[in-house]
Design a protein around this motif. Sequence first.
Motif, mmCIF file in Angstrom:
data_model
loop_
_atom_site.group_PDB
_atom_site.id
_atom_site.type_symbol
_atom_site.label_atom_id
_atom_site.label_comp_id
_atom_site.label_asym_id
_atom_site.label_seq_id
_atom_site.Cartn_x
_atom_site.Cartn_y
_atom_site.Cartn_z
ATOM 1 N N PHE A 3 -10.905 21.775 -21.064
ATOM 2 C CA PHE A 3 -11.806 20.882 -21.797
ATOM 3 C C PHE A 3 -11.027 19.799 -22.535
ATOM 4 O O PHE A 3 -11.465 18.643 -22.593
ATOM 5 N N GLU A 4 -9.884 20.134 -23.109
ATOM 6 C CA GLU A 4 -9.082 19.130 -23.818
ATOM 7 C C GLU A 4 -8.585 18.064 -22.850
ATOM 8 O O GLU A 4 -8.588 16.871 -23.168
ATOM 9 N N LEU A 5 -8.177 18.470 -21.651
ATOM 10 C CA LEU A 5 -7.747 17.496 -20.651
ATOM 11 C C LEU A 5 -8.921 16.642 -20.187
ATOM 12 O O LEU A 5 -8.781 15.443 -19.927
ATOM 13 N N GLY A 6 -10.096 17.253 -20.069
ATOM 14 C CA GLY A 6 -11.272 16.498 -19.663
ATOM 15 C C GLY A 6 -11.707 15.478 -20.690
ATOM 16 O O GLY A 6 -12.222 14.407 -20.348
ATOM 17 N N ASP A 7 -11.504 15.786 -21.970
ATOM 18 C CA ASP A 7 -11.909 14.874 -23.043
ATOM 19 C C ASP A 7 -10.886 13.773 -23.305
ATOM 20 O O ASP A 7 -11.195 12.794 -23.979
ATOM 21 N N ALA A 8 -9.674 13.932 -22.780
ATOM 22 C CA ALA A 8 -8.608 12.968 -23.059
ATOM 23 C C ALA A 8 -8.827 11.668 -22.286
ATOM 24 O O ALA A 8 -9.412 11.661 -21.199
ATOM 25 N N ASP A 9 -8.347 10.563 -22.847
ATOM 26 C CA ASP A 9 -8.458 9.252 -22.201
ATOM 27 C C ASP A 9 -7.450 9.059 -21.073
ATOM 28 O O ASP A 9 -7.591 8.153 -20.252
ATOM 29 N N GLY A 10 -6.407 9.888 -21.041
ATOM 30 C CA GLY A 10 -5.381 9.774 -20.012
ATOM 31 C C GLY A 10 -4.563 11.052 -19.963
ATOM 32 O O GLY A 10 -4.888 12.042 -20.640
ATOM 33 N N PRO A 11 -3.484 11.083 -19.168
ATOM 34 C CA PRO A 11 -2.652 12.282 -19.075
ATOM 35 C C PRO A 11 -2.057 12.663 -20.437
ATOM 36 O O PRO A 11 -1.793 11.796 -21.276
ATOM 37 N N LEU A 12 -1.845 13.957 -20.636
ATOM 38 C CA LEU A 12 -1.306 14.464 -21.900
ATOM 39 C C LEU A 12 -0.058 15.311 -21.633
ATOM 40 O O LEU A 12 -0.014 16.057 -20.647
ATOM 41 N N ILE A 41 -5.189 21.845 -12.465
ATOM 42 C CA ILE A 41 -4.449 20.878 -13.275
ATOM 43 C C ILE A 41 -3.453 20.177 -12.357
ATOM 44 O O ILE A 41 -2.886 20.796 -11.449
ATOM 45 N N GLU A 42 -3.279 18.871 -12.567
ATOM 46 C CA GLU A 42 -2.275 18.104 -11.821
ATOM 47 C C GLU A 42 -1.281 17.512 -12.810
ATOM 48 O O GLU A 42 -1.632 17.138 -13.917
ATOM 49 N N ARG A 43 -0.026 17.419 -12.360
ATOM 50 C CA ARG A 43 1.049 16.936 -13.212
ATOM 51 C C ARG A 43 1.658 15.684 -12.591
ATOM 52 O O ARG A 43 1.879 15.619 -11.375
ATOM 53 N N ASP A 44 1.871 14.655 -13.434
ATOM 54 C CA ASP A 44 2.606 13.477 -12.971
ATOM 55 C C ASP A 44 3.541 13.036 -14.095
ATOM 56 O O ASP A 44 3.692 13.739 -15.097
ATOM 57 N N ASP A 45 4.171 11.863 -13.928
ATOM 58 C CA ASP A 45 5.157 11.415 -14.922
ATOM 59 C C ASP A 45 4.528 11.195 -16.292
ATOM 60 O O ASP A 45 5.208 11.285 -17.320
ATOM 61 N N GLY A 46 3.221 10.913 -16.333
ATOM 62 C CA GLY A 46 2.559 10.662 -17.612
ATOM 63 C C GLY A 46 2.092 11.906 -18.320
ATOM 64 O O GLY A 46 1.669 11.841 -19.472
ATOM 65 N N GLY A 47 2.128 13.052 -17.646
ATOM 66 C CA GLY A 47 1.679 14.290 -18.261
ATOM 67 C C GLY A 47 0.718 15.043 -17.369
ATOM 68 O O GLY A 47 0.829 15.001 -16.139
ATOM 69 N N LEU A 48 -0.246 15.703 -17.998
ATOM 70 C CA LEU A 48 -1.184 16.565 -17.285
ATOM 71 C C LEU A 48 -2.578 15.946 -17.244
ATOM 72 O O LEU A 48 -3.001 15.253 -18.165
ATOM 73 N N GLY A 49 -3.298 16.226 -16.153
ATOM 74 C CA GLY A 49 -4.691 15.838 -16.032
ATOM 75 C C GLY A 49 -5.433 16.887 -15.233
ATOM 76 O O GLY A 49 -4.829 17.808 -14.664
ATOM 77 N N LEU A 50 -6.749 16.768 -15.187
ATOM 78 C CA LEU A 50 -7.532 17.718 -14.400
ATOM 79 C C LEU A 50 -7.238 17.559 -12.919
ATOM 80 O O LEU A 50 -7.062 16.447 -12.415
ATOM 81 N N GLY A 51 -7.229 18.680 -12.199
ATOM 82 C CA GLY A 51 -7.002 18.646 -10.761
ATOM 83 C C GLY A 51 -8.301 18.481 -9.989
ATOM 84 O O GLY A 51 -9.389 18.773 -10.486
ATOM 85 N N LEU A 52 -8.168 18.022 -8.757
ATOM 86 C CA LEU A 52 -9.351 17.748 -7.947
ATOM 87 C C LEU A 52 -10.118 18.997 -7.555
ATOM 88 O O LEU A 52 -11.288 18.921 -7.163
#
Length: 236
Positions: A3-12, A41-52
Amino acid sequence: MLFELGDADGPLPVTEVARRADLPSSTAYRLVDELEGHGLIERDDGGLGLGLRILELARRIEDRLAPGLLEPARGIMRELAREQDETVLLTAPAGPFAIGLDSVEPPRTVRLSLGRWRVAPMYLGASGKVLLAFLPPRSAERVLASVDGAVQASGRPVEVEGLRRELALVRERGFVVTHGELDRGVSGVAAPVLAPGGRPVAGLTLAGPTDRIGAEAERLNEAVRKAARAIEQALP
């Protein structure tokens, strides 16, 4: 964490996710590895985001709901929207929230548009209160425990004892009318769709601008209750 990742404006960063979720960093790193392995969850250089793969879970839920609720309700919702020339919304309880499952908009030019899957506190607005009023007592008390400090869209605080009295009246009358609690200038008239044992399967709401709905609420509640009963009879 999801939920925190879903509410975020971008990767964390993981540490920020841990802080927002109130978790030890070591626990967060372990959970991230597990969730990433499942594609949630997906990970990139900017941090974490929700996965597909979240989309796959959502699709499975929608597929499950379609034959048992969405398809039987859809035609009745269309008819209500056409007859009353206002937007019709179908909601369901999801923890302490009401979530929009489906909506039908009328053909008029100026109309209320409510997106599917919108989530809102169950203690605000007709579409949530009609569910809260018919929840089993223990479930309702858990929702009421989260009311402290809440405010309506108008800025007015939510008073728990007043809310309890209102919910008792909703159970007695079988419908609820609200004005501007969730969205300024928007009113709603809602009735419950109940299972045979009285559990709320969904809430049916007719919503629109207060200057149109407000004066017609008493008349509209009869149409909404009739449509809710029709959905109950159409459910498998």
